[in-house]
Enzyme design. Structure first.
Site, PDB file in Angstrom:
ATOM      1  N   SER A  74       8.077 -80.941 -18.938  1.00  0.00           N
ATOM      2  CA  SER A  74       7.181 -81.775 -18.129  1.00  0.00           C
ATOM      3  C   SER A  74       7.727 -83.185 -17.963  1.00  0.00           C
ATOM      4  O   SER A  74       8.520 -83.666 -18.767  1.00  0.00           O
ATOM      5  CB  SER A  74       5.804 -81.842 -18.775  1.00  0.00           C
ATOM      6  OG  SER A  74       5.286 -80.551 -19.002  1.00  0.00           O
TER       7      SER A  74
HETATM    8  N1  SAH Z   1       5.340 -77.964 -23.042  1.00  0.00           N
HETATM    9  C1  SAH Z   1       6.658 -77.642 -22.499  1.00  0.00           C
HETATM   10  C2  SAH Z   1       6.661 -77.428 -20.994  1.00  0.00           C
HETATM   11  C3  SAH Z   1       6.048 -76.164 -20.682  1.00  0.00           C
HETATM   12  S1  SAH Z   1       6.479 -75.337 -19.182  1.00  0.00           S
HETATM   13  C4  SAH Z   1       7.668 -78.669 -22.893  1.00  0.00           C
HETATM   14  O1  SAH Z   1       7.311 -79.679 -23.496  1.00  0.00           O
HETATM   15  O2  SAH Z   1       8.850 -78.452 -22.589  1.00  0.00           O
HETATM   16  C5  SAH Z   1       5.249 -74.063 -19.377  1.00  0.00           C
HETATM   17  C6  SAH Z   1       5.605 -73.007 -20.397  1.00  0.00           C
HETATM   18  O3  SAH Z   1       4.458 -72.155 -20.509  1.00  0.00           O
HETATM   19  C7  SAH Z   1       6.769 -72.114 -19.986  1.00  0.00           C
HETATM   20  O4  SAH Z   1       7.744 -72.115 -20.990  1.00  0.00           O
HETATM   21  C8  SAH Z   1       6.122 -70.735 -19.833  1.00  0.00           C
HETATM   22  O5  SAH Z   1       6.962 -69.665 -20.209  1.00  0.00           O
HETATM   23  C9  SAH Z   1       4.912 -70.839 -20.760  1.00  0.00           C
HETATM   24  N2  SAH Z   1       3.818 -69.892 -20.484  1.00  0.00           N
HETATM   25  C10 SAH Z   1       3.350 -69.469 -19.271  1.00  0.00           C
HETATM   26  N3  SAH Z   1       2.336 -68.601 -19.442  1.00  0.00           N
HETATM   27  C11 SAH Z   1       2.153 -68.471 -20.794  1.00  0.00           C
HETATM   28  C12 SAH Z   1       1.258 -67.696 -21.606  1.00  0.00           C
HETATM   29  N4  SAH Z   1       0.351 -66.890 -21.061  1.00  0.00           N
HETATM   30  N5  SAH Z   1       1.356 -67.816 -22.933  1.00  0.00           N
HETATM   31  C13 SAH Z   1       2.282 -68.644 -23.530  1.00  0.00           C
HETATM   32  N6  SAH Z   1       3.158 -69.384 -22.812  1.00  0.00           N
HETATM   33  C14 SAH Z   1       3.101 -69.301 -21.456  1.00  0.00           C
END
Ligand code: SAH
Length: 223
Positions: A74
């Site tokens: 993010s």
């Molecule tokens: N917080 C992260 C950015 C997240 S991007 C950071 O600091 O880098 C969003 C993430 O959510 C992705 O890695 C994606 O694979 C995950 N995601 C999407 N759906 C999900 C689910 N149902 N359960 C767990 N993770 C999920």
């Protein structure tokens, strides 16, 4: 750790990195982030360690960057804004959905929170674990579907969802403590609305919208 897992060497934190990070933190302050503990945590976590080496030059600019598996780390402003809205206190038990690079989890850990984070892509789950371990942040990592939360470890003081959901998953509302706060981007289009959900001590739930943000989607039941 499995022996076939490549050990990721983390880049050092040079004076130049620290200087760029300080500049970014000042920029976030001018953009409206006020909570000193949040700003200190962003100063304490070396963001360049969480991005691909090809993006090192951009690690301390205020933008989201691609990580593996078509996901993103993010934008620093978004991380700071969501963390500020959570009102994280030392020893808070915090659940994060969407570990991704592990950067947001590290920021929460730097604030003294007890962090539980869930990721549905195994490669990201494993890499984030290695990186945080090398940086010395203690976070509990789970591989699974964040829609279900972590019932075995509930309830949580705070919940932060870093992928966009069409609706707030009911399991997450259930797993929030009375008096707790949840921040989650809600919506299915290109832009989502950031929602702050609070639960009163009597268990009553209130929602407040905080403006548009852009996230990758939260995917359900795909594991
Ligand atoms: N917080 C992260 C950015 C997240 S991007 C950071 O600091 O880098 C969003 C993430 O959510 C992705 O890695 C994606 O694979 C995950 N995601 C999407 N759906 C999900 C689910 N149902 N359960 C767990 N993770 C999920």
């Amino acid at each position: 750790m499995k022996s076939n897992q490549p050990v990721k060497e983390i880049p050092e934190d040079t004076l130049r990195d620290k200087g760029l990070r300080r500049k970014l933190v000042r920029e976030l302050e001018t953009k409206g982030i006020r909570d000193k503990a949040v700003l200190e945590a962003l100063m304490a976590v070396p963001r360049h360690v969480f991005v691909d080496s090809a993006f090192r030059e951009w690690a301390y600019t205020d933008q989201a960057l691609r990580i593996a598996y078509d996901q993103t780390i993010s934008q620093p402003y978004t991380v700071a804004f969501m963390t500020e809205q959570l009102q994280v206190r030392r020893y808070d038990k915090v659940l994060e959905i969407g570990t991704g690079s592990g950067y947001q989890a590290a920021v929460l850990a730097a604030m003294g929170a007890r962090v539980y984070t869930i990721e549905r892509i195994r490669g990201l789950h494993q890499t984030a674990q290695l990186v945080l371990q090398k940086l010395g942040f203690h976070v509990r990592f789970f591989y699974g579907d964040g829609y279900k939360g972590l019932p075995a470890f509930a309830p949580f003081d705070k919940i932060i969802v870093t992928a966009a959901a069409p609706e707030i998953p009911p399991a997450l509302i259930e797993q929030l403590k009375p008096g707790g706060r949840m921040v989650i981007p809600v919506g299915e289009g290109d832009l989502q609305e950031m929602v702050l959900l609070t639960k009163s001590n009597e268990g009553e739930v209130q929602r407040k919208t905080l403006g548009p943000f852009r996230f990758v989607p939260m995917l359900e039941n795909k594991i």
